[in-house]
Design a protein around this motif. Structure first.
Motif, PDB file in Angstrom:
ATOM      1  N   ASP A 187       0.818  -1.220   0.000  1.00 50.05           N
ATOM      2  CA  ASP A 187       0.000   0.000   0.000  1.00 50.05           C
ATOM      3  C   ASP A 187       0.848   1.264   0.000  1.00 50.05           C
ATOM      4  OD1 ASP A 187       1.013   0.002   2.560  1.00 50.05           O
ATOM      5  OD2 ASP A 187      -0.898   0.525   3.518  1.00 50.05           O
ATOM      6  N   GLY A 188       2.174   1.113  -0.120  1.00 51.70           N
ATOM      7  CA  GLY A 188       3.064   2.266  -0.139  1.00 51.70           C
ATOM      8  C   GLY A 188       3.594   2.666   1.218  1.00 51.70           C
ATOM      9  N   SER A 189       3.031   2.110   2.283  1.00 58.33           N
ATOM     10  CA  SER A 189       3.562   2.382   3.621  1.00 58.33           C
ATOM     11  C   SER A 189       4.812   1.539   3.842  1.00 58.33           C
ATOM     12  CB  SER A 189       2.508   2.069   4.685  1.00 58.33           C
ATOM     13  OG  SER A 189       2.225   0.684   4.724  1.00 58.33           O
ATOM     14  N   ARG A 190       5.504   1.797   4.946  1.00 57.25           N
ATOM     15  CA  ARG A 190       6.684   1.025   5.315  1.00 57.25           C
ATOM     16  C   ARG A 190       6.467   0.421   6.694  1.00 57.25           C
ATOM     17  NH1 ARG A 190       9.880   5.706   4.473  1.00 57.25           N
ATOM     18  NH2 ARG A 190       8.971   6.398   6.448  1.00 57.25           N
ATOM     19  N   PRO A 191       7.165  -0.663   7.031  1.00 60.70           N
ATOM     20  CA  PRO A 191       7.021  -1.227   8.376  1.00 60.70           C
ATOM     21  C   PRO A 191       7.194  -0.198   9.483  1.00 60.70           C
ATOM     22  CG  PRO A 191       8.185  -2.780   6.995  1.00 60.70           C
ATOM     23  CD  PRO A 191       8.006  -1.540   6.174  1.00 60.70           C
ATOM     24  N   ILE A 192       8.149   0.731   9.326  1.00 54.31           N
ATOM     25  CA  ILE A 192       8.401   1.723  10.372  1.00 54.31           C
ATOM     26  C   ILE A 192       7.159   2.565  10.641  1.00 54.31           C
ATOM     27  CG2 ILE A 192       9.287   3.532   8.839  1.00 54.31           C
ATOM     28  CD1 ILE A 192      10.750   2.555  12.283  1.00 54.31           C
ATOM     29  N   ASP A 193       6.339   2.761   9.608  1.00 52.16           N
ATOM     30  CA  ASP A 193       5.127   3.560   9.768  1.00 52.16           C
ATOM     31  C   ASP A 193       4.106   2.873  10.670  1.00 52.16           C
ATOM     32  OD1 ASP A 193       6.199   5.422   7.948  1.00 52.16           O
ATOM     33  OD2 ASP A 193       5.378   4.307   6.245  1.00 52.16           O
ATOM     34  N   HIS A 194       4.189   1.560  10.772  1.00 52.79           N
ATOM     35  CA  HIS A 194       3.244   0.798  11.588  1.00 52.79           C
ATOM     36  C   HIS A 194       3.791   0.478  12.977  1.00 52.79           C
ATOM     37  CE1 HIS A 194       0.837   0.371   7.989  1.00 52.79           C
ATOM     38  NE2 HIS A 194       1.883  -0.126   7.345  1.00 52.79           N
ATOM     39  N   LEU A 195       5.106   0.521  13.140  1.00 54.09           N
ATOM     40  CA  LEU A 195       5.715   0.077  14.390  1.00 54.09           C
ATOM     41  C   LEU A 195       5.695   1.129  15.493  1.00 54.09           C
ATOM     42  CD1 LEU A 195       8.829  -1.846  13.021  1.00 54.09           C
ATOM     43  CD2 LEU A 195       6.862  -2.832  14.206  1.00 54.09           C
ATOM     44  N   ILE A 196       5.793   2.395  15.112  1.00 54.61           N
ATOM     45  CA  ILE A 196       5.969   3.462  16.106  1.00 54.61           C
ATOM     46  C   ILE A 196       4.634   4.125  16.421  1.00 54.61           C
ATOM     47  CG2 ILE A 196       7.256   5.559  16.657  1.00 54.61           C
ATOM     48  CD1 ILE A 196       8.961   2.985  16.202  1.00 54.61           C
ATOM     49  N   GLY A 197       4.487   4.514  17.684  1.00 47.10           N
ATOM     50  CA  GLY A 197       3.263   5.179  18.132  1.00 47.10           C
ATOM     51  C   GLY A 197       2.514   4.345  19.153  1.00 47.10           C
ATOM     52  N   ASN A 198       1.475   4.938  19.740  1.00 47.79           N
ATOM     53  CA  ASN A 198       0.653   4.217  20.722  1.00 47.79           C
ATOM     54  C   ASN A 198       1.517   3.675  21.865  1.00 47.79           C
ATOM     55  OD1 ASN A 198      -1.726   3.191  21.815  1.00 47.79           O
ATOM     56  ND2 ASN A 198      -1.575   1.261  20.693  1.00 47.79           N
ATOM     57  N   GLY A 199       2.458   4.495  22.300  1.00 45.10           N
ATOM     58  CA  GLY A 199       3.323   4.107  23.408  1.00 45.10           C
ATOM     59  C   GLY A 199       4.643   3.504  23.000  1.00 45.10           C
ATOM     60  N   VAL A 200       4.795   3.145  21.735  1.00 41.32           N
ATOM     61  CA  VAL A 200       6.050   2.572  21.244  1.00 41.32           C
ATOM     62  C   VAL A 200       6.897   3.690  20.643  1.00 41.32           C
ATOM     63  CG1 VAL A 200       7.123   0.879  19.726  1.00 41.32           C
ATOM     64  CG2 VAL A 200       4.872   0.404  20.734  1.00 41.32           C
ATOM     65  N   SER A 201       8.039   3.948  21.247  1.00 40.93           N
ATOM     66  CA  SER A 201       8.920   5.025  20.798  1.00 40.93           C
ATOM     67  C   SER A 201       9.914   4.538  19.758  1.00 40.93           C
ATOM     68  CB  SER A 201       9.684   5.603  22.000  1.00 40.93           C
ATOM     69  OG  SER A 201       8.792   6.122  22.961  1.00 40.93           O
ATOM     70  N   ALA A 202      10.631   5.482  19.177  1.00 41.96           N
ATOM     71  CA  ALA A 202      11.677   5.168  18.204  1.00 41.96           C
ATOM     72  C   ALA A 202      13.048   5.484  18.777  1.00 41.96           C
ATOM     73  CB  ALA A 202      11.469   5.979  16.922  1.00 41.96           C
ATOM     74  N   GLU A 203      13.964   4.552  18.605  1.00 42.28           N
ATOM     75  CA  GLU A 203      15.382   4.864  18.755  1.00 42.28           C
ATOM     76  C   GLU A 203      15.904   4.872  17.328  1.00 42.28           C
ATOM     77  OE1 GLU A 203      18.930   3.512  21.623  1.00 42.28           O
ATOM     78  OE2 GLU A 203      18.388   1.978  20.167  1.00 42.28           O
ATOM     79  N   LEU A 204      15.960   6.045  16.741  1.00 39.54           N
ATOM     80  CA  LEU A 204      16.175   6.175  15.305  1.00 39.54           C
ATOM     81  C   LEU A 204      17.652   6.061  14.961  1.00 39.54           C
ATOM     82  CD1 LEU A 204      14.638   6.629  12.666  1.00 39.54           C
ATOM     83  CD2 LEU A 204      15.008   9.078  12.952  1.00 39.54           C
ATOM     84  N   ASP A 205      17.987   5.010  14.208  1.00 35.77           N
ATOM     85  CA  ASP A 205      19.361   4.803  13.752  1.00 35.77           C
ATOM     86  C   ASP A 205      19.528   5.509  12.414  1.00 35.77           C
ATOM     87  OD1 ASP A 205      21.705   3.661  12.455  1.00 35.77           O
ATOM     88  OD2 ASP A 205      21.685   2.145  14.036  1.00 35.77           O
ATOM     89  N   ILE A 206      20.204   6.647  12.452  1.00 32.57           N
ATOM     90  CA  ILE A 206      20.325   7.487  11.263  1.00 32.57           C
ATOM     91  C   ILE A 206      21.161   6.810  10.189  1.00 32.57           C
ATOM     92  CG2 ILE A 206      21.197   9.706  10.410  1.00 32.57           C
ATOM     93  CD1 ILE A 206      20.411  10.880  13.165  1.00 32.57           C
ATOM     94  N   GLY A 207      22.184   6.082  10.587  1.00 33.18           N
ATOM     95  CA  GLY A 207      23.009   5.393   9.603  1.00 33.18           C
ATOM     96  C   GLY A 207      22.225   4.392   8.783  1.00 33.18           C
TER      97      GLY A 207
END
Length: 251
Positions: free
Chosen positions: A140-160
């Motif tokens: 559908d054009g989304s990515r897994p990351i778009d579904h994983l974060i939010g609703n209490g689940v934070s991101a530790e964003l690995d820029i590399g």
């Protein structure tokens, strides 16, 4: 301006034991914190904590396996309290365990959200650390990351890994700014480099950290910058150069 702790992912020094020597070296360089990975703290989190305390470092974040976080959440909440961490981070999912469709990623998020709710009730956060596979487009054009974060689940964003995935780091930092609790500061060697798996000491690679700094600062809840290199030939070289680069960036 946010006051960042400069941390070091101990996975970067996994091939250079003993841990005590690494911790002493990191403290001497000037690091504020470390980020351990499972099973480094293993079944004796108190012993790990004692080693970190002995050199004056802290452990604000730590990596824990998905099966443990989801299946035995109370255990990892207890570990968090023992080692002095505020956030539990799930770092990876092997290829054979990754969902293959949108519903699968949404179900994984629900699993994480349930664990996050328990963690929050105990006073801790829960996050997800990305690699590149979370940025592969779904039907559908989304990515897994778009579904994983939010609703209490934070991101530790690995820029590399964001850059290695071919994505615009500014866009991805901005997209998750409100949910990001820490950044992995990881640099890439020039394209075609095979030494050290194509990674570089922070500040010596291709990532434009000065351009990213204002956007990193915009993630108001992200107070930890974690230096990481997946396969350095010399952990101390990586640690020294990366600390100097991050410190200069912050100043």
């Amino acid at each position: 301006m946010p006051q960042h702790k400069i941390s070091f992912q101990l996975y970067s020094a996994r091939n250079f034991p003993p841990l005590e020597t690494v911790l002493e070296g990191l403290a001497a360089i000037g690091y504020d914190a470390v980020e351990p990975y499972y099973p480094l703290y293993g079944d004796d989190a108190a012993a790990y904590r004692a080693k970190v305390d002995a050199v004056g470092l802290v452990t604000p974040t730590f990596h824990a396996p998905l099966d443990g976080v989801a299946g035995d959440t109370a255990r990892f909440i207890d570990i968090a309290g023992t080692i002095g961490a505020s956030t539990i981070v799930v770092p990876y999912l092997v290829a054979e365990e990754r969902p293959t469709n949108i519903d699968g990623w949404k179900k994984l998020h629900d699993t994480l959200a349930r664990a996050a709710e328990k963690a929050k009730a105990a006073g801790f956060g829960l996050g997800w650390h990305n690699h590149d596979f979370e940025y592969v487009s779904l039907p559908d054009g989304s990515r897994p990351i778009d579904h994983l974060i939010g609703n209490g689940v934070s991101a530790e964003l690995d820029i590399g890994w964001v850059v290695r995935a071919g994505k615009d780091p500014v866009r991805e930092i901005e997209k998750l700014a409100g949910d990001t609790i820490a950044f992995h500061i990881k640099d890439l060697a020039p394209a075609g480099t095979t030494a050290e798996d194509g990674w570089a000491d922070v500040g010596t690679g291709t990532v434009d950290w000065k351009a990213l700094k204002p956007h990193i600062d915009g993630a108001a809840k992200a107070h930890v910058l974690v230096a990481e290199h997946d396969n350095p030939a010399d952990w101390k070289r990586f640690a020294e150069r990366s600390f100097a680069s991050i410190k200069a960036l912050l100043s």
